[in-house]
Write a protein that holds these residues in place. Sequence first.
Motif, mmCIF file in Angstrom:
data_model
loop_
_atom_site.group_PDB
_atom_site.id
_atom_site.type_symbol
_atom_site.label_atom_id
_atom_site.label_comp_id
_atom_site.label_asym_id
_atom_site.label_seq_id
_atom_site.Cartn_x
_atom_site.Cartn_y
_atom_site.Cartn_z
ATOM 1 N N GLU A 1 -2.419 23.182 -10.234
ATOM 2 C CA GLU A 1 -2.284 22.813 -8.737
ATOM 3 C C GLU A 1 -1.206 23.852 -8.078
ATOM 4 N N ASN A 2 -0.332 24.147 -8.753
ATOM 5 C CA ASN A 2 0.896 24.691 -8.262
ATOM 6 C C ASN A 2 1.146 26.272 -8.412
ATOM 7 N N ILE A 3 0.497 26.906 -9.464
ATOM 8 C CA ILE A 3 0.535 28.179 -9.888
ATOM 9 C C ILE A 3 -0.819 28.852 -9.807
ATOM 10 N N LEU A 4 -1.670 28.349 -10.446
ATOM 11 C CA LEU A 4 -3.143 28.910 -10.663
ATOM 12 C C LEU A 4 -3.765 29.044 -9.086
ATOM 13 N N LYS A 5 -3.890 27.629 -8.580
ATOM 14 C CA LYS A 5 -4.413 27.565 -7.237
ATOM 15 C C LYS A 5 -3.971 28.472 -6.107
ATOM 16 N N HIS A 6 -2.641 28.154 -6.014
ATOM 17 C CA HIS A 6 -2.002 28.708 -4.978
ATOM 18 C C HIS A 6 -1.543 30.308 -4.895
ATOM 19 N N PHE A 7 -1.671 30.751 -6.168
ATOM 20 C CA PHE A 7 -1.014 32.061 -6.298
ATOM 21 C C PHE A 7 -1.945 32.856 -7.120
ATOM 22 N N LEU A 8 -2.869 32.423 -7.943
ATOM 23 C CA LEU A 8 -3.748 33.363 -8.981
ATOM 24 C C LEU A 8 -5.333 33.101 -8.453
ATOM 25 N N VAL A 9 -5.541 32.016 -8.159
ATOM 26 C CA VAL A 9 -7.278 31.899 -7.842
ATOM 27 C C VAL A 9 -7.279 31.065 -6.631
ATOM 28 N N LYS A 10 -7.277 31.429 -5.463
ATOM 29 C CA LYS A 10 -7.170 30.751 -4.138
ATOM 30 C C LYS A 10 -8.632 30.101 -4.042
ATOM 31 N N ASN A 11 -8.500 29.189 -3.056
ATOM 32 C CA ASN A 11 -9.962 28.729 -2.467
ATOM 33 C C ASN A 11 -10.959 27.839 -3.271
ATOM 34 N N MET A 12 -10.157 27.254 -4.259
ATOM 35 C CA MET A 12 -11.076 26.317 -5.361
ATOM 36 C C MET A 12 -11.441 25.093 -4.730
ATOM 37 N N THR A 13 -12.626 24.885 -5.012
ATOM 38 C CA THR A 13 -13.209 23.630 -4.495
ATOM 39 C C THR A 13 -12.532 22.472 -5.444
ATOM 40 N N ASP A 14 -12.802 21.215 -5.014
ATOM 41 C CA ASP A 14 -12.287 20.206 -5.712
ATOM 42 C C ASP A 14 -12.813 20.153 -7.344
ATOM 43 N N ARG A 15 -14.287 20.443 -7.329
ATOM 44 C CA ARG A 15 -14.813 20.505 -8.730
ATOM 45 C C ARG A 15 -14.141 21.550 -9.599
ATOM 46 N N GLN A 16 -14.097 22.608 -8.889
ATOM 47 C CA GLN A 16 -13.634 23.844 -9.652
ATOM 48 C C GLN A 16 -12.287 23.549 -10.206
ATOM 49 N N LEU A 17 -11.324 22.811 -9.050
ATOM 50 C CA LEU A 17 -10.079 22.406 -9.556
ATOM 51 C C LEU A 17 -9.693 21.593 -10.725
ATOM 52 N N LEU A 18 -10.754 20.618 -10.852
ATOM 53 C CA LEU A 18 -10.922 19.564 -11.890
ATOM 54 C C LEU A 18 -11.371 20.241 -13.154
ATOM 55 N N ARG A 19 -12.307 21.501 -13.200
ATOM 56 C CA ARG A 19 -12.597 22.032 -14.241
ATOM 57 C C ARG A 19 -11.550 22.879 -14.775
ATOM 58 N N ALA A 20 -10.610 23.508 -13.558
ATOM 59 C CA ALA A 20 -9.718 24.387 -14.107
ATOM 60 C C ALA A 20 -8.534 23.513 -14.935
ATOM 61 N N MET A 21 -8.167 22.309 -14.319
ATOM 62 C CA MET A 21 -7.179 21.460 -15.064
ATOM 63 C C MET A 21 -7.678 21.168 -16.392
ATOM 64 N N ARG A 22 -8.825 21.073 -16.835
ATOM 65 C CA ARG A 22 -9.338 20.741 -17.901
ATOM 66 C C ARG A 22 -9.001 21.856 -19.121
ATOM 67 N N ILE A 23 -9.611 23.230 -18.492
ATOM 68 C CA ILE A 23 -9.486 24.398 -19.309
ATOM 69 C C ILE A 23 -7.784 24.555 -19.503
ATOM 70 N N VAL A 24 -6.969 24.562 -18.632
ATOM 71 C CA VAL A 24 -5.644 24.691 -18.682
ATOM 72 C C VAL A 24 -5.111 23.799 -19.807
ATOM 73 N N LEU A 25 -5.430 22.692 -19.823
ATOM 74 C CA LEU A 25 -4.952 21.318 -20.798
ATOM 75 C C LEU A 25 -5.280 21.971 -22.109
ATOM 76 N N VAL A 26 -6.506 22.551 -22.369
ATOM 77 C CA VAL A 26 -6.894 22.907 -23.542
ATOM 78 C C VAL A 26 -5.818 24.177 -24.072
ATOM 79 N N CYS A 27 -5.642 25.102 -23.225
ATOM 80 C CA CYS A 27 -4.776 26.150 -23.451
ATOM 81 C C CYS A 27 -3.532 25.927 -23.793
ATOM 82 N N PHE A 28 -2.849 24.743 -22.908
ATOM 83 C CA PHE A 28 -1.561 24.417 -23.067
ATOM 84 C C PHE A 28 -1.271 23.928 -24.542
ATOM 85 N N GLY A 29 -2.563 22.973 -24.872
ATOM 86 C CA GLY A 29 -2.509 22.325 -26.216
ATOM 87 C C GLY A 29 -2.531 23.340 -27.354
#
Length: 501
Positions: free
Chosen positions: A345-373
Amino acid sequence: MLIWFIVIYLMFSVGIGLYASTRVHNAKDFAVAGRHLPLPMVTATVFATWFGAETVLGISATFVEEGLHGVVADPFGASLCLILAGLFFANKLYRMNLLTIGDYYRARYSRPVELITSICIVISYLGWVSAQIMALGLVFNVVSGGEVSREAGMVIGASIVLTYTMFGGMWSVALLDIVQMTVIMAGMLFIAYLVSEQTGGVAAVVAHADAAGKLDFWPRGDYTQWVPFIGAWVTMMLGSIPQQDVFQRITSAKNEKTAVRGSVLGGSLYFVFAFVPMFLAYSATLIDPQVFGSLLAEDSQLILPTLILQHTPVFAQVIFFGALLAAIMSCSSATLLAPSVTFTENILKHFLVKNMTDRQLLRAMRIVLVCFGMLVLGVALNAEVSIFKMVENAYKITLVAAFTPLAFGLYWKRANNQGAMLAIVLGLSSWILLEVFEIGGIWPPQLVGLLMSMFGMVVGSLLPNIIGKPLPQEPEHAYLHHHAASQTEHVAAPLHEHRRE
């Protein structure tokens, strides 16, 4: 029987996560459970999230070695954090209807402040989540009699937690926490009852601990003893307030009163039940001083699991390791979710990949969660410090960089963007310099960083503005997260046009 119980419990957890995924329809559902949680669930999430590996294995081992003086950070500082968050921060933050704590720094100050604080918050979770993964590896190693190595146990545990958290998000955390809090409380009390029968009762254990000086809490020396003591206390008490997992529990509540009460109740329950593992670990040194004395020198984190395996029946072992797994998995899922949501929400969306839809944001959260894990798994596999120290160190960076802008922004009207930036710069730079060059003496680097951060906020806010005007401020009650705002505009627009016609 013990191993099969653990397998069944893990399958049950994954099932809950898959069921919870049916309630996730957008990013808000995934991050804060749609802000629908009632008081029992908020209380459970607050309690179960903090009652993790460091509470059962880390705090108990530290208490046996150092006494109450050594656990001032946790549970004393940690439980006070939750109570203070409920009393002084929950109502103000809940009204703002934010998705992450990073959104607050953008709304109150600017995007640069949002970026820096969000990075600090994400970094702080590396040690915390890694400590939970290390504990999962230890549990699998112990219950399998060494057949499963600690490293393999870490991989297995991380994979399971990632699976159900990735699908269900905050809903899976909340639903599982209700079950896990019940298992933790009932299991720990039952084991304490069994162990107390072998030691002559609770009073006998407390008397022995008191005679050994383990119940001495306050420092008895001069300021050289008090300063480090206060530094350890403040690190957890204040440094963990600007954390996404604490914020998520506040904003997941169905209303403001529930947010406040849930945080205070959860923190109070945590403080009370944190003493049960301490009682159990100290009882072990009375039951078999020779065996547990050697463990104290070798690996004190094994005292409690060894006590259960060697001095309780199989049924009690099932209860204990069920409670331990519940504690660790609950804490792991919540602490994996929090930084993943913040980064997205605060790094990827506003500074790296802008103008994401809500569906894209949800998918990105899940991908980032796996990467952080995967990242924290790597940290856990290579860690050389204790579980307790990893958790205690996690909050230093948020204490020096994020707490002052949060607290002053909520309670001091003159706090501005320049003050926040100076607070962050002075707090981080002084802390890092003292940590690297070890020149603080008796002064903990994070305590110096906190004082410098406060100094920077006051001076920066009072001096003429030289770094640019802050963002226009909106009234606290008027600021709504962009998802809620966009949905309102979508519905309101046709009504407005109809009225004009």
